[in-house]
Design a protein around this motif. Structure first.
Motif, PDB file in Angstrom:
ATOM      1  N   ASP A  12      55.025  33.373  58.419  1.00 32.28           N
ATOM      2  CA  ASP A  12      55.632  32.162  57.858  1.00 32.28           C
ATOM      3  C   ASP A  12      56.256  31.300  58.951  1.00 32.28           C
ATOM      4  OD1 ASP A  12      54.876  32.777  55.264  1.00 32.28           O
ATOM      5  OD2 ASP A  12      56.802  33.696  54.734  1.00 32.28           O
ATOM      6  N   GLU A  13      56.885  31.928  59.924  1.00 33.98           N
ATOM      7  CA  GLU A  13      57.469  31.180  61.040  1.00 33.98           C
ATOM      8  C   GLU A  13      56.379  30.566  61.925  1.00 33.98           C
ATOM      9  OE1 GLU A  13      61.667  33.519  61.856  1.00 33.98           O
ATOM     10  OE2 GLU A  13      59.767  34.544  62.369  1.00 33.98           O
ATOM     11  N   LEU A  14      55.282  31.281  62.081  1.00 29.73           N
ATOM     12  CA  LEU A  14      54.155  30.759  62.855  1.00 29.73           C
ATOM     13  C   LEU A  14      53.566  29.531  62.157  1.00 29.73           C
ATOM     14  CD1 LEU A  14      52.521  31.421  65.451  1.00 29.73           C
ATOM     15  CD2 LEU A  14      50.888  32.581  63.956  1.00 29.73           C
ATOM     16  N   ILE A  15      53.426  29.603  60.862  1.00 30.65           N
ATOM     17  CA  ILE A  15      52.934  28.466  60.080  1.00 30.65           C
ATOM     18  C   ILE A  15      53.889  27.290  60.192  1.00 30.65           C
ATOM     19  CG2 ILE A  15      52.486  27.660  57.721  1.00 30.65           C
ATOM     20  CD1 ILE A  15      51.356  30.544  57.195  1.00 30.65           C
ATOM     21  N   ALA A  16      55.193  27.555  60.129  1.00 27.56           N
ATOM     22  CA  ALA A  16      56.181  26.486  60.277  1.00 27.56           C
ATOM     23  C   ALA A  16      56.080  25.830  61.658  1.00 27.56           C
ATOM     24  CB  ALA A  16      57.592  27.031  60.043  1.00 27.56           C
ATOM     25  N   ALA A  49      47.854  29.986  63.771  1.00 24.82           N
ATOM     26  CA  ALA A  49      47.998  29.252  62.521  1.00 24.82           C
ATOM     27  C   ALA A  49      47.511  27.826  62.766  1.00 24.82           C
ATOM     28  CB  ALA A  49      49.456  29.232  62.059  1.00 24.82           C
ATOM     29  N   VAL A  50      46.677  27.325  61.852  1.00 25.30           N
ATOM     30  CA  VAL A  50      46.151  25.967  61.950  1.00 25.30           C
ATOM     31  C   VAL A  50      46.435  25.269  60.631  1.00 25.30           C
ATOM     32  CG1 VAL A  50      44.121  24.541  62.356  1.00 25.30           C
ATOM     33  CG2 VAL A  50      44.305  26.771  63.463  1.00 25.30           C
ATOM     34  N   THR A  51      47.074  24.110  60.713  1.00 26.48           N
ATOM     35  CA  THR A  51      47.448  23.388  59.511  1.00 26.48           C
ATOM     36  C   THR A  51      47.070  21.927  59.619  1.00 26.48           C
ATOM     37  OG1 THR A  51      49.288  22.889  58.005  1.00 26.48           O
ATOM     38  CG2 THR A  51      49.802  22.953  60.343  1.00 26.48           C
ATOM     39  N   GLY A  75      46.080  18.219  54.237  1.00 25.69           N
ATOM     40  CA  GLY A  75      45.602  18.357  52.866  1.00 25.69           C
ATOM     41  C   GLY A  75      46.021  19.631  52.176  1.00 25.69           C
ATOM     42  N   ASP A  76      45.678  19.707  50.915  1.00 20.76           N
ATOM     43  CA  ASP A  76      45.985  20.881  50.116  1.00 20.76           C
ATOM     44  C   ASP A  76      45.091  22.060  50.488  1.00 20.76           C
ATOM     45  OD1 ASP A  76      47.391  22.231  47.995  1.00 20.76           O
ATOM     46  OD2 ASP A  76      45.530  22.107  46.839  1.00 20.76           O
ATOM     47  N   GLU A  77      43.850  21.776  50.862  1.00 18.99           N
ATOM     48  CA  GLU A  77      42.906  22.835  51.205  1.00 18.99           C
ATOM     49  C   GLU A  77      43.175  23.388  52.605  1.00 18.99           C
ATOM     50  OE1 GLU A  77      40.460  24.224  49.265  1.00 18.99           O
ATOM     51  OE2 GLU A  77      41.435  23.046  47.697  1.00 18.99           O
ATOM     52  N   PRO A  78      43.112  24.688  52.779  1.00 21.93           N
ATOM     53  CA  PRO A  78      43.253  25.271  54.111  1.00 21.93           C
ATOM     54  C   PRO A  78      42.151  24.749  55.038  1.00 21.93           C
ATOM     55  CG  PRO A  78      43.455  26.972  52.439  1.00 21.93           C
ATOM     56  CD  PRO A  78      42.974  25.724  51.742  1.00 21.93           C
ATOM     57  N   ILE A  79      42.500  24.520  56.299  1.00 17.31           N
ATOM     58  CA  ILE A  79      41.498  24.081  57.267  1.00 17.31           C
ATOM     59  C   ILE A  79      41.224  25.213  58.252  1.00 17.31           C
ATOM     60  CG2 ILE A  79      42.143  21.659  57.039  1.00 17.31           C
ATOM     61  CD1 ILE A  79      43.419  21.889  59.849  1.00 17.31           C
ATOM     62  N   THR A  80      40.024  25.222  58.764  1.00 17.43           N
ATOM     63  CA  THR A  80      39.633  26.202  59.770  1.00 17.43           C
ATOM     64  C   THR A  80      39.413  25.485  61.095  1.00 17.43           C
ATOM     65  OG1 THR A  80      37.270  25.988  59.306  1.00 17.43           O
ATOM     66  CG2 THR A  80      38.481  27.663  58.062  1.00 17.43           C
ATOM     67  N   PRO A  81      39.507  26.205  62.195  1.00 19.08           N
ATOM     68  CA  PRO A  81      39.196  25.590  63.488  1.00 19.08           C
ATOM     69  C   PRO A  81      37.740  25.122  63.512  1.00 19.08           C
ATOM     70  CG  PRO A  81      40.320  27.686  63.802  1.00 19.08           C
ATOM     71  CD  PRO A  81      39.960  27.595  62.345  1.00 19.08           C
ATOM     72  N   CYS A  82      37.492  23.991  64.180  1.00 16.24           N
ATOM     73  CA  CYS A  82      36.120  23.505  64.327  1.00 16.24           C
ATOM     74  C   CYS A  82      35.348  24.455  65.250  1.00 16.24           C
ATOM     75  CB  CYS A  82      36.114  22.078  64.885  1.00 16.24           C
ATOM     76  SG  CYS A  82      36.608  21.948  66.630  1.00 16.24           S
ATOM     77  N   ILE A  87      43.366  34.500  62.173  1.00 16.37           N
ATOM     78  CA  ILE A  87      43.405  33.044  62.109  1.00 16.37           C
ATOM     79  C   ILE A  87      43.934  32.691  60.730  1.00 16.37           C
ATOM     80  CG2 ILE A  87      42.135  30.884  62.369  1.00 16.37           C
ATOM     81  CD1 ILE A  87      42.076  32.686  64.897  1.00 16.37           C
ATOM     82  N   LEU A  88      45.102  32.063  60.697  1.00 19.22           N
ATOM     83  CA  LEU A  88      45.726  31.657  59.442  1.00 19.22           C
ATOM     84  C   LEU A  88      45.340  30.205  59.193  1.00 19.22           C
ATOM     85  CD1 LEU A  88      49.263  33.165  60.114  1.00 19.22           C
ATOM     86  CD2 LEU A  88      47.337  34.227  58.922  1.00 19.22           C
ATOM     87  N   CYS A  89      44.473  29.997  58.219  1.00 26.40           N
ATOM     88  CA  CYS A  89      43.979  28.668  57.869  1.00 26.40           C
ATOM     89  C   CYS A  89      44.871  28.168  56.739  1.00 26.40           C
ATOM     90  CB  CYS A  89      42.523  28.751  57.439  1.00 26.40           C
ATOM     91  SG  CYS A  89      41.467  29.555  58.675  1.00 26.40           S
ATOM     92  N   VAL A  90      45.653  27.133  57.034  1.00 30.80           N
ATOM     93  CA  VAL A  90      46.768  26.758  56.178  1.00 30.80           C
ATOM     94  C   VAL A  90      46.509  25.448  55.445  1.00 30.80           C
ATOM     95  CG1 VAL A  90      49.249  26.262  56.150  1.00 30.80           C
ATOM     96  CG2 VAL A  90      48.319  27.909  57.803  1.00 30.80           C
ATOM     97  N   GLY A  91      46.770  25.459  54.145  1.00 27.55           N
ATOM     98  CA  GLY A  91      46.784  24.262  53.317  1.00 27.55           C
ATOM     99  C   GLY A  91      48.191  24.065  52.791  1.00 27.55           C
ATOM    100  N   THR A  92      48.371  23.119  51.939  1.00 31.14           N
ATOM    101  CA  THR A  92      49.694  22.839  51.399  1.00 31.14           C
ATOM    102  C   THR A  92      50.269  24.026  50.639  1.00 31.14           C
ATOM    103  OG1 THR A  92      49.097  20.512  51.189  1.00 31.14           O
ATOM    104  CG2 THR A  92      51.032  21.248  49.960  1.00 31.14           C
ATOM    105  N   SER A  93      49.424  24.676  49.831  1.00 37.90           N
ATOM    106  CA  SER A  93      49.944  25.749  48.977  1.00 37.90           C
ATOM    107  C   SER A  93      49.230  27.085  49.131  1.00 37.90           C
ATOM    108  CB  SER A  93      49.878  25.306  47.515  1.00 37.90           C
ATOM    109  OG  SER A  93      48.544  25.029  47.151  1.00 37.90           O
ATOM    110  N   GLN A  94      48.283  27.166  50.063  1.00 39.05           N
ATOM    111  CA  GLN A  94      47.583  28.441  50.230  1.00 39.05           C
ATOM    112  C   GLN A  94      47.224  28.670  51.693  1.00 39.05           C
ATOM    113  OE1 GLN A  94      43.669  28.506  48.332  1.00 39.05           O
ATOM    114  NE2 GLN A  94      43.867  26.324  47.933  1.00 39.05           N
ATOM    115  N   VAL A  95      47.080  29.957  52.011  1.00 33.67           N
ATOM    116  CA  VAL A  95      46.731  30.368  53.365  1.00 33.67           C
ATOM    117  C   VAL A  95      45.571  31.354  53.275  1.00 33.67           C
ATOM    118  CG1 VAL A  95      47.539  31.563  55.440  1.00 33.67           C
ATOM    119  CG2 VAL A  95      49.120  30.103  54.151  1.00 33.67           C
ATOM    120  N   HIS A  96      44.535  31.105  54.066  1.00 35.24           N
ATOM    121  CA  HIS A  96      43.431  32.055  54.182  1.00 35.24           C
ATOM    122  C   HIS A  96      43.560  32.747  55.534  1.00 35.24           C
ATOM    123  CE1 HIS A  96      41.350  30.778  50.591  1.00 35.24           C
ATOM    124  NE2 HIS A  96      41.342  29.533  51.009  1.00 35.24           N
TER     125      HIS A  96
END
Length: 137
Positions: free
Chosen positions: A4-8, A75-77, A80-87, A107-116
């Motif tokens: 969570d801190e990494l995402i922040a 962590a990549v954010t 948008g709402d959808e999690p994004i992945t590195p290109c 690899i934490l692919c982060v969206g507004t409300s979800q993390v993959h």
């Protein structure tokens, strides 16, 4: 540092984005085994091909600091709402840094409300890396 801190940290990095063309601010945060955290944000250029992705900026900062291994998580954010992945390019850059320490980081692919959560090896199977060149020595 927790996930969570990494995402922040990635979200805070995205706030420094220079993305006037895409209006798609991206932030990345890398966590290393020794506790070091390195962040990056995307930096666009009017000559689009010269733009830098957040992950590439963070990798360059880590390498400039002398970090050559121990990559545990990224962590990549984005906005948008959808999690994004590195290109694809960033997956290759991440693979180079991870290969130096023999890790397969989360690899934490982060969206507004979800993390993959994915392993780098799942995002870039059969990767070309430093060991690929060793076969030709």
């Amino acid at each position: 540092m927790s996930d969570d801190e990494l995402i922040a940290a990635a979200r805070a990095a995205a706030e420094k984005s220079y993305s006037p063309y895409s209006r798609f601010p991206v932030g990345a945060a890398f966590r290393f085994a020794d506790g070091l955290v390195v962040t990056g944000t995307n930096i666009e250029n009017a000559s689009y091909g010269l733009s830098l992705c957040a992950e590439t900026v963070a990798a360059a900062k880590a390498m400039d600091a002398g970090v050559r291994g121990g990559l545990e998580a990224v962590a990549v954010t984005g906005p948008g709402d959808e999690p994004i992945t590195p290109c694809g390019r960033c997956r290759q850059v991440l693979n180079e840094l991870a290969s130096l320490g023999g890790t397969d980081p989360d690899i934490l692919c982060v969206g507004t409300s979800q993390v993959h959560r994915l392993k780098l090896s799942a995002l870039l199977p059969h990767a070309f890396g430093p060991s690929s060149l060793a076969a030709h020595d």
